[in-house]
Design a protein around this motif. Structure first.
Motif, PDB file in Angstrom:
ATOM      1  N   ILE A 178      -5.792 -49.491 -31.677  1.00  0.00           N
ATOM      2  CA  ILE A 178      -6.872 -48.799 -32.385  1.00  0.00           C
ATOM      3  C   ILE A 178      -7.249 -47.515 -31.660  1.00  0.00           C
ATOM      4  CG2 ILE A 178      -9.275 -48.965 -33.162  1.00  0.00           C
ATOM      5  CD1 ILE A 178      -8.821 -52.004 -33.409  1.00  0.00           C
ATOM      6  N   ALA A 179      -7.283 -47.573 -30.339  1.00  0.00           N
ATOM      7  CA  ALA A 179      -7.634 -46.398 -29.545  1.00  0.00           C
ATOM      8  C   ALA A 179      -6.648 -45.263 -29.785  1.00  0.00           C
ATOM      9  CB  ALA A 179      -7.664 -46.767 -28.061  1.00  0.00           C
ATOM     10  N   GLU A 180      -5.369 -45.608 -29.833  1.00  0.00           N
ATOM     11  CA  GLU A 180      -4.342 -44.582 -30.079  1.00  0.00           C
ATOM     12  C   GLU A 180      -4.498 -43.992 -31.473  1.00  0.00           C
ATOM     13  OE1 GLU A 180       0.559 -44.161 -30.017  1.00  0.00           O
ATOM     14  OE2 GLU A 180      -0.414 -46.024 -29.397  1.00  0.00           O
ATOM     15  N   ARG A 181      -4.829 -44.808 -32.415  1.00  0.00           N
ATOM     16  CA  ARG A 181      -4.984 -44.353 -33.802  1.00  0.00           C
ATOM     17  C   ARG A 181      -6.198 -43.439 -33.967  1.00  0.00           C
ATOM     18  NH1 ARG A 181      -3.609 -47.374 -38.929  1.00  0.00           N
ATOM     19  NH2 ARG A 181      -4.776 -46.383 -40.595  1.00  0.00           N
ATOM     20  N   LEU A 182      -7.282 -43.759 -33.263  1.00  0.00           N
ATOM     21  CA  LEU A 182      -8.525 -43.008 -33.426  1.00  0.00           C
ATOM     22  C   LEU A 182      -8.725 -41.922 -32.363  1.00  0.00           C
ATOM     23  CD1 LEU A 182     -11.007 -45.910 -34.336  1.00  0.00           C
ATOM     24  CD2 LEU A 182      -9.690 -44.429 -35.874  1.00  0.00           C
ATOM     25  N   PHE A 183      -7.784 -41.812 -31.441  1.00  0.00           N
ATOM     26  CA  PHE A 183      -7.854 -40.806 -30.371  1.00  0.00           C
ATOM     27  C   PHE A 183      -9.093 -41.004 -29.491  1.00  0.00           C
ATOM     28  CE2 PHE A 183      -5.612 -38.847 -33.994  1.00  0.00           C
ATOM     29  CZ  PHE A 183      -4.383 -38.612 -33.396  1.00  0.00           C
ATOM     30  N   VAL A 184      -9.341 -42.266 -29.135  1.00  0.00           N
ATOM     31  CA  VAL A 184     -10.426 -42.604 -28.211  1.00  0.00           C
ATOM     32  C   VAL A 184      -9.854 -43.548 -27.160  1.00  0.00           C
ATOM     33  CG1 VAL A 184     -12.230 -42.318 -29.960  1.00  0.00           C
ATOM     34  CG2 VAL A 184     -11.168 -44.561 -29.638  1.00  0.00           C
ATOM     35  N   THR A 185     -10.686 -43.996 -26.228  1.00  0.00           N
ATOM     36  CA  THR A 185     -10.220 -44.914 -25.196  1.00  0.00           C
ATOM     37  C   THR A 185     -10.371 -46.363 -25.669  1.00  0.00           C
ATOM     38  OG1 THR A 185     -12.372 -45.174 -24.115  1.00  0.00           O
ATOM     39  CG2 THR A 185     -10.998 -43.286 -23.441  1.00  0.00           C
ATOM     40  N   PRO A 186      -9.582 -47.287 -25.100  1.00  0.00           N
ATOM     41  CA  PRO A 186      -9.745 -48.706 -25.440  1.00  0.00           C
ATOM     42  C   PRO A 186     -11.152 -49.216 -25.132  1.00  0.00           C
ATOM     43  CG  PRO A 186      -7.636 -48.355 -24.367  1.00  0.00           C
ATOM     44  CD  PRO A 186      -8.393 -47.065 -24.252  1.00  0.00           C
ATOM     45  N   VAL A 187     -11.767 -48.687 -24.091  1.00  0.00           N
ATOM     46  CA  VAL A 187     -13.140 -49.095 -23.756  1.00  0.00           C
ATOM     47  C   VAL A 187     -14.097 -48.714 -24.872  1.00  0.00           C
ATOM     48  CG1 VAL A 187     -15.075 -48.723 -22.179  1.00  0.00           C
ATOM     49  CG2 VAL A 187     -12.761 -48.996 -21.272  1.00  0.00           C
ATOM     50  N   THR A 188     -13.897 -47.527 -25.446  1.00  0.00           N
ATOM     51  CA  THR A 188     -14.737 -47.081 -26.557  1.00  0.00           C
ATOM     52  C   THR A 188     -14.556 -47.996 -27.766  1.00  0.00           C
ATOM     53  OG1 THR A 188     -14.669 -44.781 -25.834  1.00  0.00           O
ATOM     54  CG2 THR A 188     -15.227 -45.183 -28.144  1.00  0.00           C
ATOM     55  N   VAL A 189     -13.316 -48.380 -28.041  1.00  0.00           N
ATOM     56  CA  VAL A 189     -13.039 -49.293 -29.148  1.00  0.00           C
ATOM     57  C   VAL A 189     -13.753 -50.620 -28.930  1.00  0.00           C
ATOM     58  CG1 VAL A 189     -11.258 -50.647 -30.315  1.00  0.00           C
ATOM     59  CG2 VAL A 189     -10.813 -48.261 -29.708  1.00  0.00           C
ATOM     60  N   LYS A 190     -13.647 -51.146 -27.717  1.00  0.00           N
ATOM     61  CA  LYS A 190     -14.291 -52.431 -27.414  1.00  0.00           C
ATOM     62  C   LYS A 190     -15.801 -52.333 -27.567  1.00  0.00           C
ATOM     63  CE  LYS A 190     -14.172 -56.226 -24.115  1.00  0.00           C
ATOM     64  NZ  LYS A 190     -13.566 -56.761 -22.867  1.00  0.00           N
ATOM     65  N   THR A 191     -16.365 -51.192 -27.170  1.00  0.00           N
ATOM     66  CA  THR A 191     -17.810 -50.988 -27.304  1.00  0.00           C
ATOM     67  C   THR A 191     -18.230 -51.025 -28.767  1.00  0.00           C
ATOM     68  OG1 THR A 191     -17.950 -49.680 -25.274  1.00  0.00           O
ATOM     69  CG2 THR A 191     -19.713 -49.399 -26.887  1.00  0.00           C
ATOM     70  N   HIS A 192     -17.481 -50.319 -29.623  1.00  0.00           N
ATOM     71  CA  HIS A 192     -17.796 -50.311 -31.058  1.00  0.00           C
ATOM     72  C   HIS A 192     -17.663 -51.715 -31.653  1.00  0.00           C
ATOM     73  CE1 HIS A 192     -18.463 -46.075 -31.466  1.00  0.00           C
ATOM     74  NE2 HIS A 192     -17.231 -45.736 -31.127  1.00  0.00           N
ATOM     75  N   ALA A 193     -16.594 -52.434 -31.269  1.00  0.00           N
ATOM     76  CA  ALA A 193     -16.391 -53.784 -31.785  1.00  0.00           C
ATOM     77  C   ALA A 193     -17.515 -54.713 -31.340  1.00  0.00           C
ATOM     78  CB  ALA A 193     -15.035 -54.325 -31.319  1.00  0.00           C
TER      79      ALA A 193
END
Length: 225
Positions: A178-193
């Protein structure tokens, strides 16, 4: 940190085999065994298990009801349930996910896959959903009964980014994907989730997937893009 595992299955031989496998790992240990769902729910609490490896079909109280009992107990908010079943039991698998299971595997799983699954569930990284499993979840959850339907208005509490991440989580993608798809970090993805889970009252990513399908945020066969 050592992952504390509870084995719940009415077959003593299977429990013994899993115990030998799990206790041989440096990062996990079996803290108790249960032969029915009632014992499983009680021992999950008393032994402070991190992950319950739960059979669906057990006497007295089955694995689905045991999962529900664990999920409804606030003192066991951190306990994850990994359901073991056969892929012929589609409806039972979905019931288990709705009851609060964090993922599931077939009983014919390879030893390494079981160990990886326990680690993933303990870390709350992802729903265990290879392609066939994702299709199963999508197919059944896309046609919920009215009593099971989650009010879509609950999604209004989410930000656009949280909704986007939630939809991608529901397709079975990892944080890294997801991070690669949205151009963010995995930590950011986990925070949103995590924020989406908190707002929607989901115990983990598996329940987030259930809510995504039952609110219509994601539908079976719909590409995410």
């Amino acid at each position: 940190m050592t992952i504390r595992v509870l084995l719940a299955d009415d077959q003593a031989l299977l429990r013994g085999t899993f115990r030998l496998l799990i206790d041989a790992q440096q990062d996990m240990e079996v803290v108790a065994e249960a032969s029915n769902g009632r014992e499983a729910a009680q021992l999950a609490r008393s032994e402070r298990a991190d992950v319950v490896v739960m059979d669906i079909r057990m006497p007295e109280v089955d694995g689905i009801e045991a999962t529900r009992l664990i999920g409804q107990d606030e003192d066991m908010a951190g306990v994850k349930v990994l359901v073991l079943t056969t892929f012929e039991e589609d409806e039972l698998v979905i019931e288990a996910l709705r009851a609060g299971a964090s993922g599931f595997l077939g009983k014919g799983v390879e030893p390494a896959q079981l160990l990886d699954a326990i680690r993933l569930v303990a870390a709350d990284e992802a729903l265990l959903s290879p392609a066939a499993t994702k299709g199963l979840i999508a197919r059944v959850l896309a046609q919920p009964s009215p009593s099971d339907l989650v009010d879509p208005r609950r999604l209004a509490t989410l930000t656009p980014r949280e909704r986007e991440v939630m939809a991608l989580v529901a397709t079975g993608q990892s944080n890294d994907d997801i991070a690669e798809r949205l151009f963010v970090t995995p930590v950011t993805v986990k925070t949103h989730a995590n924020r989406a889970m908190a707002k929607l009252g989901a115990r983990d990513r598996a329940q987030l997937v259930v809510i995504a399908y039952e609110t219509g945020l994601v539908r079976a066969g719909e590409p995410q893009g």
